[in-house]
Design an enzyme around this catalytic site. Sequence first.
Site, PDB file in Angstrom:
ATOM      1  N   THR A  77     -77.268  -2.471  25.389  1.00 42.07           N
ATOM      2  CA  THR A  77     -78.037  -2.703  24.160  1.00 42.07           C
ATOM      3  C   THR A  77     -79.056  -1.596  23.940  1.00 42.07           C
ATOM      4  O   THR A  77     -79.226  -1.101  22.825  1.00 42.07           O
ATOM      5  CB  THR A  77     -78.733  -4.076  24.219  1.00 42.07           C
ATOM      6  OG1 THR A  77     -77.731  -5.100  24.348  1.00 42.07           O
ATOM      7  CG2 THR A  77     -79.528  -4.327  22.945  1.00 42.07           C
ATOM      8  N   ASN A 162     -64.608  -6.931  23.455  1.00 38.58           N
ATOM      9  CA  ASN A 162     -65.045  -7.877  24.475  1.00 38.58           C
ATOM     10  C   ASN A 162     -64.399  -9.248  24.343  1.00 38.58           C
ATOM     11  O   ASN A 162     -64.255  -9.972  25.321  1.00 38.58           O
ATOM     12  CB  ASN A 162     -66.575  -8.036  24.432  1.00 38.58           C
ATOM     13  CG  ASN A 162     -67.076  -8.408  23.047  1.00 38.58           C
ATOM     14  OD1 ASN A 162     -66.852  -7.694  22.080  1.00 38.58           O
ATOM     15  ND2 ASN A 162     -67.762  -9.526  22.944  1.00 38.58           N
ATOM     16  N   GLN A 192     -66.637  -2.346  27.834  1.00 43.80           N
ATOM     17  CA  GLN A 192     -65.510  -3.047  28.440  1.00 43.80           C
ATOM     18  C   GLN A 192     -64.395  -2.114  28.900  1.00 43.80           C
ATOM     19  O   GLN A 192     -63.343  -2.570  29.340  1.00 43.80           O
ATOM     20  CB  GLN A 192     -64.931  -4.063  27.440  1.00 43.80           C
ATOM     21  CG  GLN A 192     -65.885  -5.165  27.029  1.00 43.80           C
ATOM     22  CD  GLN A 192     -66.188  -6.134  28.153  1.00 43.80           C
ATOM     23  OE1 GLN A 192     -65.479  -6.202  29.158  1.00 43.80           O
ATOM     24  NE2 GLN A 192     -67.264  -6.906  28.008  1.00 43.80           N
ATOM     25  N   SER A 212     -72.603  -0.491  30.498  1.00 43.09           N
ATOM     26  CA  SER A 212     -73.427  -1.549  31.088  1.00 43.09           C
ATOM     27  C   SER A 212     -72.969  -1.825  32.513  1.00 43.09           C
ATOM     28  O   SER A 212     -71.773  -2.021  32.759  1.00 43.09           O
ATOM     29  CB  SER A 212     -73.314  -2.832  30.256  1.00 43.09           C
ATOM     30  OG  SER A 212     -74.050  -3.876  30.845  1.00 43.09           O
ATOM     31  N   GLY A 213     -73.918  -1.868  33.453  1.00 48.51           N
ATOM     32  CA  GLY A 213     -73.575  -2.078  34.855  1.00 48.51           C
ATOM     33  C   GLY A 213     -73.056  -3.465  35.157  1.00 48.51           C
ATOM     34  O   GLY A 213     -72.110  -3.633  35.937  1.00 48.51           O
ATOM     35  N   HIS A 214     -73.643  -4.494  34.542  1.00 45.92           N
ATOM     36  CA  HIS A 214     -73.280  -5.862  34.954  1.00 45.92           C
ATOM     37  C   HIS A 214     -71.914  -6.296  34.441  1.00 45.92           C
ATOM     38  O   HIS A 214     -71.412  -7.351  34.824  1.00 45.92           O
ATOM     39  CB  HIS A 214     -74.368  -6.856  34.533  1.00 45.92           C
ATOM     40  CG  HIS A 214     -74.330  -7.263  33.088  1.00 45.92           C
ATOM     41  ND1 HIS A 214     -73.746  -8.432  32.673  1.00 45.92           N
ATOM     42  CD2 HIS A 214     -74.824  -6.671  31.984  1.00 45.92           C
ATOM     43  CE1 HIS A 214     -73.880  -8.542  31.358  1.00 45.92           C
ATOM     44  NE2 HIS A 214     -74.535  -7.481  30.920  1.00 45.92           N
ATOM     45  N   THR A 250     -90.093   4.807  34.962  1.00 41.08           N
ATOM     46  CA  THR A 250     -89.522   5.004  36.293  1.00 41.08           C
ATOM     47  C   THR A 250     -88.123   4.417  36.364  1.00 41.08           C
ATOM     48  O   THR A 250     -87.891   3.273  35.962  1.00 41.08           O
ATOM     49  CB  THR A 250     -90.415   4.348  37.357  1.00 41.08           C
ATOM     50  OG1 THR A 250     -91.718   4.920  37.267  1.00 41.08           O
ATOM     51  CG2 THR A 250     -89.854   4.558  38.749  1.00 41.08           C
ATOM     52  N   CYS A 341     -71.415 -20.048  20.317  1.00 35.18           N
ATOM     53  CA  CYS A 341     -71.463 -21.484  20.044  1.00 35.18           C
ATOM     54  C   CYS A 341     -72.378 -21.778  18.864  1.00 35.18           C
ATOM     55  O   CYS A 341     -73.299 -21.050  18.558  1.00 35.18           O
ATOM     56  CB  CYS A 341     -71.955 -22.250  21.264  1.00 35.18           C
ATOM     57  SG  CYS A 341     -70.805 -22.184  22.642  1.00 35.18           S
TER      58      CYS A 341
END
Length: 745
Positions: A77, A162, A192, A212-214, A250, A341
């Site tokens: 994001t 996604n 993705q 994105s890492g996660h 940092t 939702c």
Amino acid sequence: MSALPNPEIYLDHNATTPVLACAATAAQYAMQQSFGNPSSSHATGIKAKVQLEQTRQLARELIGAGQGDIIFTSGATEGIQVAVLSALTAARAAAADQPVLLLYGATEHKAVPQSLEHWNQLLGLNAEIKAIPVDQHGLLDQAFIREHLPRCALVCTMAVNNETGVAQDLVALSALIKGGSHQPLWLVDCVQALGKTALQLESLRVDYAPFSGHKLYAPKGIGFLYTRSGAPYVPLMAGGGQEAGLRSGTENLPGIAALNAVFRQLLAKEHSDFVGSDSLWQYRSELLAALKTVFPQLVLNSDAPYVVPTTLNFSVPGFASKDILDLFDAAAIRVSAGSACSSKIPSSFVLNAMGLELWRSQGAVRLSFGPAMTAEECTAACERIRSLKAVVDSCCLVLSDAQSTDLQPIDGLIQLKHEDLCSYLLVDAKAKCLVVIDPVQSLASRIAQLVQGHQLKVIAILDTHLHKDHHSARPELCALLANFCSADSVDVLGWPEQQAQVQCGRYQLSRVPTPGHSPEAVTVLVTEDDVQKFAFTGDFILPGGTGRLDLPGADSQAFVQSLQRLQQRLAPHSLVLSSHDYAQRFFTRWDLVLQEQPVLQSLLQQPDCCNSWTEQLLAQHEWLKQQQKHFCGVVEVSASDAKALISHHELQALLQQQKTLQIWDVRETYEQVAGALENYIPDHRIEHVPLSGLVQRLSEGQLTTQQAILLVCRSGNRSLLAARVLARAGYQQVYNLKGGVALLA
């Protein structure tokens, strides 16, 4: 003691992934051993700086960055914000009072169009923002792009979607976007794509690409942005000069260390945690076969050759996505809906953009796995999915070639809902018969499956009136259940001609004309053993309101006469059920109707006040025209229903204190079978009272309003709804387990 709950099967990797063991170890080491600040000049800082730059170089190699920059961010994001801000700032400087156009894919993640709108407004660019259409496969309309390129400043596309897993042809898009005399900036969302498809961003001439890492086995809070050498760049964060002044603050060294470990696994030639494309396609095939064992009519919403193998987006006729999610979640299989939702049936904007039918969009389920899935994990997932076949067969959720030997019993009143619409089944299990009242088309297949699965005789399929906002499913049901229905002739509402009453096992049905909302309307009265049980009023009386009187065929004088007629026929505690339930109240009682709507009480006492009452209604209806969800009636929603919430930490204490406490599992029967609440609350008797059977339970009259009841569902939402229903009915000791089974698991 009951068996322990099933271990979790996690198949929602497109939402987030677990952290790889090597990545967690690397992050832990960075936090405790190599914890230096990369900006420090001493040895500890230098070590951190080396790892930072090593990770940057690994990222370059993975995505084919060439001379482009790799800037570490907090996630995708942030990367999107930086890219959009940079591109729009450049567009504003170059606009020279010429109109600017921004393009984005219609199936793009919402972060992209919302960022375009935000920065467009904030920068005062006043650019036109257009969505690029997609075809039925989810592929971008290249002719549309070509047509709009001459005045376009920025094009935003995805590498991989996604929701659907659709992979865009980046080579073809690059040739189109960068091949003409006017070359707009190009943002490609690659979140993705990493680990699932090869990337060579510099050769594609991509200007910006967030990661994105996660979404790839690293922790949340870390990501990176690729920017092409020479692409406009405006820092979103200034102040410390880190990342060569491109992103101050940092750096997140534990997250970067985790990325380092993930990148090394991706680049490893041998002994990698990641598997190759052939294995991923094999896993997809096995998972799809397992799903089709449970749902033979399953339809894929995206498929090869247009997708990466790790996403399965599917719909099943007759199912909303929430039905399947609840079933899977009860079995500890974690998947997600194909859309965000909402309070009503969700609809996937991605599938809508692809032009797929509404039932597919509303029923979309996304099963996604990651490129580090093992063969053992795939086998375990397939076995758990296949175990649900017995559940759906026993609950008649799908039609099976073989009659289930373990059918879950159905008896009494069953209330089925689709959005604000209600359909009712009145079942006598002993006599093996039922009556259907106000059937809704979206529920027709589910009703037919229950009838066929339990081999019930259909005594009648009734409507209370000719619905103004939707078509009755009565003709469809009659066709689906031709072998189970009587051939007797019926009137316009399905009532058997020449019959004053209808007998369905222990139930006797009669009707009372109740015009007002519509001229042909009737109220269906149901008695059991000469005791009045239910009154199905259609849209004449709603839980907390009345039907509209400003629609064609409405008559306020007839409404008053119908009201008087019901007053003579209904007992104070008669349960009143409508064909709409806008306020999620499930039912009302005749005494509550008059108590909550004093104007109706006044009409009964002084029929001459009809004119002033009509004026009040017309004023309400003017307001109602602005409330699309309340098409057929006026409802005043009460906000005074909240009851005591019990956390899972307080559960044991409550069970000790309340010796006569009843525990009600208000999940639907298929959820109760797939994942028994007894597994989570052992040594206590559980009452199975699904929401669809809540009114039946209350009609049995076996409880006093002083009975202490603990309500439990999957997440705490439906149990809270049930608590409000019970509170309105006068029950005084009702508790709701906050977080439901999800926090017990």
